[in-house]
Design an enzyme around this catalytic site. Sequence first.
Site, PDB file in Angstrom:
ATOM      1  CG  ASP B  94      -0.252   0.069   2.507  1.00  0.00           C
ATOM      2  OD1 ASP B  94       0.992   0.197   2.518  1.00  0.00           O
ATOM      3  OD2 ASP B  94      -0.919   0.017   3.548  1.00  0.00           O
ATOM      4  CG  ASP B 268      -6.018  -5.571   1.643  1.00  0.00           C
ATOM      5  OD1 ASP B 268      -6.679  -4.798   0.928  1.00  0.00           O
ATOM      6  OD2 ASP B 268      -5.603  -5.251   2.774  1.00  0.00           O
ATOM      7  CB  CYS B 306     -10.780 -27.173   7.108  1.00  0.00           C
ATOM      8  SG  CYS B 306      -9.266 -26.230   6.842  1.00  0.00           S
ATOM      9  CG  HIS B 337      -8.691 -22.904  10.309  1.00  0.00           C
ATOM     10  ND1 HIS B 337      -9.153 -24.016   9.639  1.00  0.00           N
ATOM     11  CD2 HIS B 337      -9.767 -22.087  10.447  1.00  0.00           C
ATOM     12  CE1 HIS B 337     -10.442 -23.880   9.394  1.00  0.00           C
ATOM     13  NE2 HIS B 337     -10.846 -22.721   9.877  1.00  0.00           N
TER      14      HIS B 337
END
Lengths: 371, 371
Positions: B94, B268, B306, B337
Amino acid sequence: MTAVTYELIKTDKKSKARRGRVHTPHGTIETPVFMPVGTAATVKAMRPDEIKEMGAEIILSNTYHLYLRPGHQIVKAAGGLHKFMNWDRAILTDSGGFQVFSLGDLRKITEEGVEFRSHIDGSKHMLSPEKSMEVQNALGSDIMMAFDECAPYPADRSYVKKSLERTTRWLARCKEAHKNTEQQSLFGIMQGGMYQDLRYQSAMEIVEMDLPGYAIGGLSVGEPKELMYEVLDYCVEYLPGNKPRYLMGVGSPDYLFEGVERGVDMFDCVLPTRIARNGTAMTSMGKVVIKNAAYEKDFTALDPECDCYTCRNYSKAYLRHLFKANEILSSMLLTNHNLHFLVNLMKGIRKAIEEDRFAEYKRDFYNKYGI
Amino acid sequence: MTAVTYELIKTDKKSKARRGRVHTPHGTIETPVFMPVGTAATVKAMRPDEIKEMGAEIILSNTYHLYLRPGHQIVKAAGGLHKFMNWDRAILTDSGGFQVFSLGDLRKITEEGVEFRSHIDGSKHMLSPEKSMEVQNALGSDIMMAFDECAPYPADRSYVKKSLERTTRWLARCKEAHKNTEQQSLFGIMQGGMYQDLRYQSAMEIVEMDLPGYAIGGLSVGEPKELMYEVLDYCVEYLPGNKPRYLMGVGSPDYLFEGVERGVDMFDCVLPTRIARNGTAMTSMGKVVIKNAAYEKDFTALDPECDCYTCRNYSKAYLRHLFKANEILSSMLLTNHNLHFLVNLMKGIRKAIEEDRFAEYKRDFYNKYGI
């Protein structure tokens, strides 16, 4: 046949250093060995696969901490400590004794055991030989340590004598209370402070019980280094040669070398992981305090002789930046390096013993490390 | 030929969702994409190899933070940000604008740029379009963001108009100051608050400059969700179809779906990494607050659907224990995770667009997640 057995491979020609193997239900440990400490069912800032990758074959975990949190019944319900923390190699658990004795005003010692208050919530508990075995049986560690008293230093002779004799009585109760001898082995702990005759008395009493291994407790508790080496010299003599010998709470490179030279097979210490989180690395050229301004633009690896993940991929400048920015990755990378350093050091020591050049290996290391 | 290019592969039949690729000097990014945030040259609590393993192709890093610490000259001397932090895939930086504007009393805005005091040591600095480009050129990110002002919400029309016009002037200065167009591409940022005509004005002005990509700034700044979606609808319309569109600071699953549906390619947000450190996991069945007593004896995985390292190896009971014991491994495993969850969600979204079932995929996800 006990769960844990010792195999002596070779003894050094010029010292008591010895090369051996400790066989456990979760694999074989090449000795002499340094055991990383995973107090609360985790080696701080490490994933188990990283610890395996560096070649560690056994870690230590703390009964006191796991008893209080999450509770041994929960670990048992999870299928035991190995499964709970995702570590399928060997685990040694201490007895909780050292921790409860360290609580000072928060604990009371009786023949029965130690009454104490939790450091977490102040709740009241009792740890005794029977309770420690119950907890360690629930955790399912391969090597369980006896519930003992580690006398402080300095301590007068009469206190140390009374304390070691109680430790012997507690060891007999531990042996009696241990319920899973096929999967777990109990190690006895020698006490006796800095008194040679008391060390001898303690050794005779515990060796009598014919346990699969013995630890030397009550050293590295604040006594001068030279005194520790002197006491260690005769302690090892009093222990049987066909059982592994474990020097508790020792992990600086010089203590490891001196311990091995005197016939010790196993070591553990929070030192490498704790100083890592405080920004200090052990390297082949001595300690590196990573926050030092000297490393601001140092784009070389922490240790040019190290092939750990950290040294292969990062510069001192980056590690300094992470530490100063208080980033978790700083603890992760420095812990990885320090553990790798000690695991690798022990590998070097084992090879040196095999090749009859332990004294030279030690001398070269000391010269470079600055000991 | 610019350093970064966009390739449109396919557009959804029933929405503006699109499947594409952003090509950069450090590899190709399949879009729509979620970019993990690595503020201080590290994605907090993650090793780069873990981030690669989960399939992330680009991460974001913050110019403001790296300018202050360790300093962009040090990163440059290290060989650039990729080398410094050991990440060989794409990086977006950024401009530092958002951070200095957030400093409130500690900053002063002029046409020249923003004067501010460091949040670290109070030292005085100036960030301007030229300075931001200098810093981002030194860092060597693949995608550099323009130095803009993200107007607060609510803000009155005249302020937003003045602010967006200055942002346009700053963009022209950024383009002029950018010194490494062969290896790095500058993206413009559309502003205009919640005013449709101002969004249009901003878009026309920045698209005129023909940059390799455009971001939508000034959303997700406190406005109601419905308003954000409404503004986003027309913002996307004003941007060219042959350039990637990046919605800044957005990372909750519903925002990702709604953004993709409206034609956004890149996202993001610190959300997944920040809530991980606070003990919250995103799962296919909604959020899990790991400290909850309900998980004390829950020996199942965080998310049964997952296949991340955490879910393959650990139970909720263990994760709860780590969090309560304040262990670093808690942040490591939950961050792993959560990032895996979002990276995988975007993979699912891309596949759904390819197979013309984006609407169904979204509906099924919302139903299970509880949106």
